[in-house]
Design a protein around this motif. Structure first.
Motif, mmCIF file in Angstrom:
data_model
loop_
_atom_site.group_PDB
_atom_site.id
_atom_site.type_symbol
_atom_site.label_atom_id
_atom_site.label_comp_id
_atom_site.label_asym_id
_atom_site.label_seq_id
_atom_site.Cartn_x
_atom_site.Cartn_y
_atom_site.Cartn_z
ATOM 1 N N GLY A 118 0.851 -1.212 0.019
ATOM 2 C CA GLY A 118 0.121 0.011 0.054
ATOM 3 C C GLY A 118 0.801 1.325 -0.016
ATOM 4 O O GLY A 118 0.404 2.487 0.488
ATOM 5 N N PHE A 119 2.229 1.112 -0.376
ATOM 6 C CA PHE A 119 2.819 2.467 -0.464
ATOM 7 C C PHE A 119 2.457 3.008 -1.844
ATOM 8 O O PHE A 119 1.519 2.847 -2.713
ATOM 9 N N GLY A 120 3.001 4.177 -1.974
ATOM 10 C CA GLY A 120 2.728 5.064 -3.272
ATOM 11 C C GLY A 120 3.070 4.581 -4.199
ATOM 12 O O GLY A 120 4.093 3.993 -4.586
ATOM 13 N N MET A 121 2.142 4.824 -5.421
ATOM 14 C CA MET A 121 2.304 4.112 -6.565
ATOM 15 C C MET A 121 2.764 5.237 -7.682
ATOM 16 O O MET A 121 2.798 4.994 -8.891
ATOM 17 N N THR A 122 3.321 6.307 -7.196
ATOM 18 C CA THR A 122 3.590 7.318 -8.338
ATOM 19 C C THR A 122 5.168 7.055 -8.887
ATOM 20 O O THR A 122 5.668 6.073 -8.257
ATOM 21 N N ILE A 123 5.488 7.624 -9.893
ATOM 22 C CA ILE A 123 6.697 7.593 -10.411
ATOM 23 C C ILE A 123 8.028 7.596 -9.515
ATOM 24 O O ILE A 123 8.756 6.945 -9.434
#
Length: 727
Positions: A118-123
């Protein structure tokens, strides 16, 4: 001293290759491929990709069992097969492709890792996770190659468990019917193939470890081909399973769908992480060894040849791999990196296949223990560049430009290794087959293809005779210059290696040069003319300077008689030391009734001369002396037809001489005084008349510029120049 740890087939080749094959693409993108192109399309992509991997695997395996394989894997094989320039340029491409593939695997790992926790999925989130993973794996590789390879067994077990968990999982996303073909409006097929192709490039991970193998000749073929075969079966099975149990919407939109359907999701997570991390680790272990091997051969900076410890682990080369891989991670787009990796590997694989094909076809010393038909390499080569052309022609051109630039750069460095490359065998094979073909044909009446024996002597003006001989020989003719060394004190000839003259002047003009010892210049020329040459390319022309001062020499007369008897074309150049060849603007061909054979030879010589760079703006004149009151229009028309048949553009000039009967040489002196090169035929005369002919000709040379005297052999056609007197 403890022995250096070496690895066998399973640990050194099969496991690292299979773990790289069953990597990020299988877990993170195979579903996307099936969802976009359907089951039949996915099977087609898998099979086409494996045509390339199988042919390349077979090719590299066969070459590997012929030669002693050292560190550097594919680079080592190519450099010892096709030479340092090609081996080095492909090795650099393969090294960069391997480094970028590390980024590909770690971006895939980061996508899965961040999604699971569930960590960030941004580049930027992907970049951070990928970088941390890269640092960790690099440290592991620095600690111990052996530890890194042993970790593969745990990862392989995790992959097997994950596949079992997927197969036994839920079918809640099952489609109403299995989608066989692509829908309209889906992603372009070329893009899908480019993204998938890195899945089949993993087999080079094991080959890159060649320097760490106990028996590379056995391990590379077995480990590589078993890994490719198992990978093919797994990919086909997973593709069929996905198409039958997951609908295309989920496949296209959810890269983590395998975790959702698995019986035990953590097992799939362990498989994904294990596969991606092990694939990256394979690149981290193999890539630096490619660079290290190139640096040992002085292709790349010597700094990267340095190693640490008894096994000489390539620390500096590993640091550069880290930098390139980190660059790829900072790009952050898995699909973009996959397409870049595809081009690098397709180019490298294409050259691996053609290297095997050429070795098999041309090298008589190619005796691999692993036998493969040579058409396999040709098929792989065509498949690689056919796919590249279809995927992205601009990227293909770019890749070839980069590799071409590296090739010419390495060629200029003139790096030498103790190994013969295949190109020598290729040329020898082509020459051998060509000579047999030429020798089997009756070419006695074919177009004249000059094969000149040249005796240029030593003088300040030798270069002009060399230059003209090369112009006369045309684009496909051969010129061999002989230097005759008089040595009356020794009966021993030059050694065979000493007979070859390697001089920049000859090399630049493309003239072969030899030197031999002789007791006498004229008998030396006769001996060479009698014995030099071999079937298919026998010399047909002797060329030398005009013999001023030798008009009374019986030795010269005997030599001339022998050359005429041997039926050589004879070319004698009287070089004007002051005017030289002027401004290369005009060539005159002088004809008379007795020049029936010489005329055709002159036209051929003119055709070749004006095709050479210095003479390409030259005007050619045919000057015919009419001594019989024949009709000038008839003469002009007939000569024009003869000239057109030989495809030479000339100006035709008819000189009426029936009444005045001016001597032939006086006419030449009058009309060709300002000509840059004059061609005059040598008439038939008895050998005892040679002195008078030479003296008369010497007098002509005092009044005109550089002149080429021509005596045609019997294979030239007789041109009908005996025009009848007009009625």
């Amino acid at each position: 001293m403890a022995a250096i740890k070496k690895f066998g087939t399973f640990a050194g080749v099969f496991t690292p290759s299979l773990l790289t094959i069953l990597g990020v693409i299988m877990y993170m993108r195979l579903g996307w491929v099936v969802g976009n192109v359907g089951l039949i399309g996915a099977i087609g992509i898998i099979l086409i990709a494996h045509v390339i991997s199988i042919t390349t695997g077979l090719s590299i395996s066969s070459v590997a069992t012929d030669k002693k394989i050292g560190a550097g894997g594919v680079y080592y094989v190519l450099s010892r097969s096709m030479g340092i320039p090609i081996g080095g340029s492909i090795g650099i491409a393969l090294y960069i492709g391997t480094a970028f593939s590390i980024a590909l695997y770690l971006i895939g790992f980061a996508e899965s890792f961040n999604g699971y926790f569930g960590f960030g999925m941004t580049i930027d989130d992907i970049r951070i996770t990928g970088t941390l993973a890269l640092v960790s794996l690099t440290i592991l590789a620095l600690i111990s190659t052996s530890v890194a390879l042993k970790a593969q067994y745990i990862i392989l077990t995790a992959i097997v468990v994950s596949l079992v968990s997927i197969a036994l999982g839920t079918h809640e996303y099952a489609p109403e019917s299995t989608k066989l073909f692509a829908d309209v409006g889906n992603v372009n097929l070329e893009i899908i193939f480019a993204v998938f192709f890195p899945a089949v490039t993993g087999f080079t991970a094991g080959i890159a470890m060649s320097g760490d193998l106990r028996d590379p000749k056995t391990s590379i073929p077995k480990g590589t081909l078993y890994a490719i075969g198992v990978g093919l079966v797994v990919y086909l099975a997973v593709a069929v399973f996905m198409a039958m149990t997951i609908n295309s919407t989920e496949l296209k939109s959810d890269y983590n769908i395998l975790m959702k359907i698995a019986l035990y999701a953590p097992a799939v997570v362990a498989g994904i992480w294990g596969a991606t991390l092990s694939s990256a680790l394979g690149g981290i272990l193999g890539g630096p060894r490619i660079l290290q091997a190139m640096s040992v051969d002085k292709v790349t900076p010597r700094l990267f040849a340095m190693g640490r410890g008894k096994s000489r682990d390539p620390v500096y080369a590993l640091i550069l791999v880290f930098i390139i891989a980190e660059t790829g991670i900072l790009i952050g787009e898995l699909d973009v990196i996959a397409r870049v990796v595809s081009m690098f590997f397709l180019t490298a694989y294409g050259f691996i296949n053609i290297a095997f094909f050429l070795e098999h076809w041309a090298n008589p010393d190619f005796q691999p223990t692993f036998k493969v038909k040579r058409w396999v390499g040709l098929l792989g080569f065509i498949a690689c560049f056919g796919v590249m052309f279809k995927l992205d022609i601009l990227a293909m051109i770019g890749a070839l430009v980069v590799i071409g630039g590296l090739y010419f750069l390495l060629q200029r460095k003139e790096i030498k290794i103790q190994s013969n490359d295949v190109w020598l065998s290729v040329w020898e094979n082509i020459v051998n087959k060509g000579l047999k073909r030429i020798n089997s044909d009756d070419n006695s009446k074919s177009n004249w293809n000059p094969n000149i024996i040249l005796f240029s002597g030593q003088s300040d003006h030798q270069s002009y005779l060399l230059e003209l001989s090369k112009a006369v020989s045309g684009r496909t003719g051969i010129v061999t210059n002989f230097k005759l060394v008089i040595d009356k004190n020794s009966t021993k000839p030059f050694k065979r290696t000493e007979q070859v003259i390697r001089d920049e002047n000859f090399k630049e003009l493309g003239i072969f040069a030899r030197q031999i010892k002789v007791d006498n210049i004229y008998t030396g020329i006769t001996t060479i003319a009698t014995s030099f040459g071999f079937s298919g390319v026998e010399p047909n022309t002797v060329m030398m300077g005009w013999p001023k001062g030798l008009e009374n020499s019986t030795e010269y007369a005997d030599m001339t008689e022998t050359l005429l008897y041997l039926d050589y074309n004879l070319l004698y150049l009287d070089f004007d030391k002051k005017a030289k060849f002027g401004n290369y603007s005009r060539v005159d061909l002088w004809w008379r009734e007795t020049d029936s054979k010489n005329a055709e030879m002159m036209l051929n010589i003119a055709r070749f001369i004006i095709a050479s760079p210095k003479w390409n703006n030259t005007a050619v004149r045919v000057l015919f002396v009419n001594n019989n009151k024949a009709n000038n229009a008839v003469i002009h028309s007939k000569i024009k037809k003869l000239v057109e048949d030989l495809r030479v553009i000339v100006e035709i000039k008819i000189i009426d001489n029936a009444i005045e009967q001016i001597p032939f040489y006086d006419l030449i002196a009058k009309y060709s005084a300002a000509t840059d090169l004059t061609l005059v035929g040598i008439p038939n005369y008895k050998i005892e008349e040679q002195a008078a002919f030479v003296l008369k000709t010497n007098h002509l040379f005092e009044t005109i510029g550089s002149t080429l005297m021509v005596k045609a052999a019997n294979n030239f056609n007789v041109l009908d120049l005996n025009f009848k007197k007009a009625k």
